[in-house]
Design a protein around this motif. Sequence first.
Motif, PDB file in Angstrom:
ATOM      1  N   LYS A 339       0.810  -1.118  -0.187  1.00  0.00           N
ATOM      2  CA  LYS A 339       0.119  -0.184  -0.358  1.00  0.00           C
ATOM      3  C   LYS A 339       0.900   1.350   0.068  1.00  0.00           C
ATOM      4  N   LYS A 340       0.595   2.286  -0.751  1.00  0.00           N
ATOM      5  CA  LYS A 340       1.288   3.253  -0.908  1.00  0.00           C
ATOM      6  C   LYS A 340       0.317   4.511  -1.153  1.00  0.00           C
ATOM      7  N   TYR A 341       0.694   5.672  -0.632  1.00  0.00           N
ATOM      8  CA  TYR A 341       0.059   6.987  -0.907  1.00  0.00           C
ATOM      9  C   TYR A 341       1.039   7.895  -1.631  1.00  0.00           C
ATOM     10  N   PHE A 342       0.282   8.699  -2.741  1.00  0.00           N
ATOM     11  CA  PHE A 342       0.981   9.643  -3.597  1.00  0.00           C
ATOM     12  C   PHE A 342       0.143  10.861  -3.843  1.00  0.00           C
ATOM     13  N   LEU A 359      -4.045   3.139 -16.289  1.00  0.00           N
ATOM     14  CA  LEU A 359      -2.731   2.649 -15.871  1.00  0.00           C
ATOM     15  C   LEU A 359      -2.958   1.509 -14.863  1.00  0.00           C
ATOM     16  N   LEU A 360      -3.607   1.661 -14.030  1.00  0.00           N
ATOM     17  CA  LEU A 360      -3.805   0.675 -13.166  1.00  0.00           C
ATOM     18  C   LEU A 360      -4.039  -0.946 -13.517  1.00  0.00           C
ATOM     19  N   GLY A 361      -3.411  -1.807 -12.857  1.00  0.00           N
ATOM     20  CA  GLY A 361      -3.387  -3.314 -12.966  1.00  0.00           C
ATOM     21  C   GLY A 361      -4.534  -3.845 -12.533  1.00  0.00           C
ATOM     22  N   PRO A 362      -4.750  -5.055 -12.789  1.00  0.00           N
ATOM     23  CA  PRO A 362      -5.774  -5.889 -12.401  1.00  0.00           C
ATOM     24  C   PRO A 362      -5.782  -6.029 -10.614  1.00  0.00           C
ATOM     25  N   GLY A 363      -4.431  -6.222 -10.330  1.00  0.00           N
ATOM     26  CA  GLY A 363      -4.272  -6.263  -8.826  1.00  0.00           C
ATOM     27  C   GLY A 363      -4.270  -4.928  -7.780  1.00  0.00           C
ATOM     28  N   ASP A 364      -4.508  -3.826  -8.902  1.00  0.00           N
ATOM     29  CA  ASP A 364      -4.311  -2.516  -8.007  1.00  0.00           C
ATOM     30  C   ASP A 364      -5.956  -2.021  -7.663  1.00  0.00           C
ATOM     31  N   ASP A 365      -6.190  -1.453  -6.402  1.00  0.00           N
ATOM     32  CA  ASP A 365      -7.286  -0.887  -5.847  1.00  0.00           C
ATOM     33  C   ASP A 365      -7.088   0.140  -5.313  1.00  0.00           C
ATOM     34  N   ILE A 366      -7.840   1.470  -5.602  1.00  0.00           N
ATOM     35  CA  ILE A 366      -7.921   2.450  -5.215  1.00  0.00           C
ATOM     36  C   ILE A 366      -8.442   2.545  -3.714  1.00  0.00           C
ATOM     37  N   ALA A 367      -7.865   2.879  -2.776  1.00  0.00           N
ATOM     38  CA  ALA A 367      -8.308   2.802  -1.243  1.00  0.00           C
ATOM     39  C   ALA A 367      -8.452   4.371  -0.903  1.00  0.00           C
ATOM     40  N   ARG A 368      -7.932   5.420  -1.536  1.00  0.00           N
ATOM     41  CA  ARG A 368      -8.281   6.661  -1.190  1.00  0.00           C
ATOM     42  C   ARG A 368      -7.961   7.475  -2.215  1.00  0.00           C
ATOM     43  N   ARG A 389      -2.093  -6.405  -4.807  1.00  0.00           N
ATOM     44  CA  ARG A 389      -2.210  -7.511  -3.983  1.00  0.00           C
ATOM     45  C   ARG A 389      -1.041  -8.251  -3.814  1.00  0.00           C
ATOM     46  N   GLN A 390       0.166  -7.833  -4.434  1.00  0.00           N
ATOM     47  CA  GLN A 390       1.477  -8.273  -4.203  1.00  0.00           C
ATOM     48  C   GLN A 390       2.771  -7.232  -4.242  1.00  0.00           C
ATOM     49  N   ALA A 391       3.381  -7.424  -2.841  1.00  0.00           N
ATOM     50  CA  ALA A 391       4.523  -6.501  -2.907  1.00  0.00           C
ATOM     51  C   ALA A 391       5.309  -6.335  -4.152  1.00  0.00           C
ATOM     52  N   GLY A 392       5.806  -5.234  -4.695  1.00  0.00           N
ATOM     53  CA  GLY A 392       6.614  -5.086  -5.882  1.00  0.00           C
ATOM     54  C   GLY A 392       5.877  -4.625  -7.024  1.00  0.00           C
ATOM     55  N   GLY A 393       4.649  -4.672  -6.752  1.00  0.00           N
ATOM     56  CA  GLY A 393       3.569  -4.362  -7.867  1.00  0.00           C
ATOM     57  C   GLY A 393       3.579  -2.974  -8.305  1.00  0.00           C
ATOM     58  N   PHE A 394       4.046  -2.106  -7.359  1.00  0.00           N
ATOM     59  CA  PHE A 394       4.292  -0.393  -7.705  1.00  0.00           C
ATOM     60  C   PHE A 394       5.374  -0.193  -8.579  1.00  0.00           C
ATOM     61  N   ASP A 395       6.420  -0.987  -8.470  1.00  0.00           N
ATOM     62  CA  ASP A 395       7.263  -0.665  -9.624  1.00  0.00           C
ATOM     63  C   ASP A 395       6.946  -0.686 -10.740  1.00  0.00           C
ATOM     64  N   HIS A 396       6.141  -1.329 -11.534  1.00  0.00           N
ATOM     65  CA  HIS A 396       5.348  -1.579 -12.461  1.00  0.00           C
ATOM     66  C   HIS A 396       4.319  -0.306 -12.761  1.00  0.00           C
ATOM     67  N   LEU A 397       3.589  -0.179 -11.825  1.00  0.00           N
ATOM     68  CA  LEU A 397       2.612   1.010 -11.839  1.00  0.00           C
ATOM     69  C   LEU A 397       3.507   2.350 -12.084  1.00  0.00           C
ATOM     70  N   PHE A 398       4.331   2.635 -11.249  1.00  0.00           N
ATOM     71  CA  PHE A 398       4.907   3.954 -11.307  1.00  0.00           C
ATOM     72  C   PHE A 398       5.759   4.027 -12.778  1.00  0.00           C
ATOM     73  N   ALA A 404       3.605   7.654 -19.254  1.00  0.00           N
ATOM     74  CA  ALA A 404       2.578   8.419 -19.600  1.00  0.00           C
ATOM     75  C   ALA A 404       2.504   9.796 -19.309  1.00  0.00           C
ATOM     76  N   GLY A 405       3.739  10.215 -18.773  1.00  0.00           N
ATOM     77  CA  GLY A 405       3.821  11.511 -18.476  1.00  0.00           C
ATOM     78  C   GLY A 405       3.428  12.153 -17.103  1.00  0.00           C
ATOM     79  N   PHE A 406       2.647  11.449 -16.229  1.00  0.00           N
ATOM     80  CA  PHE A 406       2.117  11.899 -14.967  1.00  0.00           C
ATOM     81  C   PHE A 406       3.233  12.508 -13.928  1.00  0.00           C
ATOM     82  N   ALA A 407       3.081  13.592 -13.256  1.00  0.00           N
ATOM     83  CA  ALA A 407       3.780  13.865 -12.356  1.00  0.00           C
ATOM     84  C   ALA A 407       3.243  13.448 -10.830  1.00  0.00           C
ATOM     85  N   TYR A 408       3.858  13.011  -9.972  1.00  0.00           N
ATOM     86  CA  TYR A 408       3.629  12.575  -8.534  1.00  0.00           C
ATOM     87  C   TYR A 408       4.655  12.496  -7.773  1.00  0.00           C
ATOM     88  N   GLN A 409       4.305  12.498  -6.400  1.00  0.00           N
ATOM     89  CA  GLN A 409       5.254  12.338  -5.127  1.00  0.00           C
ATOM     90  C   GLN A 409       4.773  11.365  -4.262  1.00  0.00           C
TER      91      GLN A 409
END
Length: 422
Positions: A339-342, A359-368, A389-398, A404-409
């Motif tokens: 779980k991450k917040y940005f 851009l979200l994968g099938p195992g990604d869920d918006i919690a906030r 669902r699995q640790a390490g999934g955020f590497d692919h999402l980011f 796609a050119g999205f700016a995030y922190q």
Amino acid sequence: MTDHSPSPAAFRERADAATAALRELFPPTPLGRNDHLSERFGADILLKREDLTPVRSYKLRGAFNAISRVMADAAGARRFVCASAGNHAQGVAYVCRHFGVEGVIFMPVTTPQQKIGKTEKFGGENVRIELTGDYFDQTLAAAQSYCREAGAHFLSPFDDADVIEGQASVAAEIVAELGEAPDMIVLPVGGGGLSAGVVSYLRAAGPGTDIRFVEPAGGASLAAALAAGAPVKLGRVDNFVDGAAVAQVGARTFEALKDTDPARVLAAPEDRICATIIEMLNVEGIVLEPAGALSVDALADLAGEIRGKRVVCVTSGGNFDFERLPEVKERALRFTGRKKYFILRLPQRPGALKDFLTLLGPGDDIARFEYLKKSARNFGSVLIGIETRQAGGFDHLFARMDAAGFAYQDITDDEVLAQFLI
């Protein structure tokens, strides 16, 4: 009262007597092999289940021994006082009811009603609870002032020779059941009462046993005392591990622990402790409070040293308030990388949000999802929490967001921003 520095043999003899006396209160707590942990670490891992005493913590042992020692003295007090909002209060209450003596327990005004109720239940008509002070130091001062005025006996949660001797019964039961001391014992540390008792007992009963101590990272008072050569007060304490988050170890407990090799004192991160609590609950059905999970949590740091050894972990308490479960789960997910917040800088145009969602994968869920700033003309700031669902999934999402050119922190580990936004 107990001599402050008995010989190892004399201490063991007195602790064995205290252990025998405890049998009028409750049987030895279970000591059993945990197959899940043993398989995971390639060792023979046994859990000493102090979470299964009548008050769900080992604190009952020290309270019983201290009160019975005072009562054995013809001139001893018959009114006992403590300052505590947790396990020590419940242990003292239970023992006061058992002996039919008066107990006065001082608790901070901010103590949760659940803890007040449990203490009242254990103490019955023999215990009176005084709510005073917003902070524990104020509560402690009030309790000690009352003792002086009323001629009552103050029961320290750890810095008392009789309490230390009572906590040593944990080691006495382990050695008696195994027939010998184990290769290693892993102990949680707060004020040091349990550790001082076990260390003192094993000087005679198991001098070859490797003892490891585990403190919460936000309350490493034993490590600080060893570094300074004397007990010192920490400038800041993270109270999440409330059963072991102590600002300063006791003077008597440090006397027993002062020769400890600092390398044998481990610091457990609070978020990792949460992951351990969740694992033990989901996999084993064992309910542990944060302090009770410390010894199990430390096995991750000891994995390279314990393979093939017999290791006893003392699970010191199971007084877990399930209202804390959402916070514990949240912190566990963050620690395991699920779980991450940005903060996302989202273009103010139709379809921008849809572009992000693709851009979200099938195992990604918006919690906030929360707009932080809507007044900007071209871009808006959005707080987003994603659970995967699995640790390490955020590497692919980011990676997809970057492409796609999205700016995030990423603010998951930013304590200041997380405190105000999450």
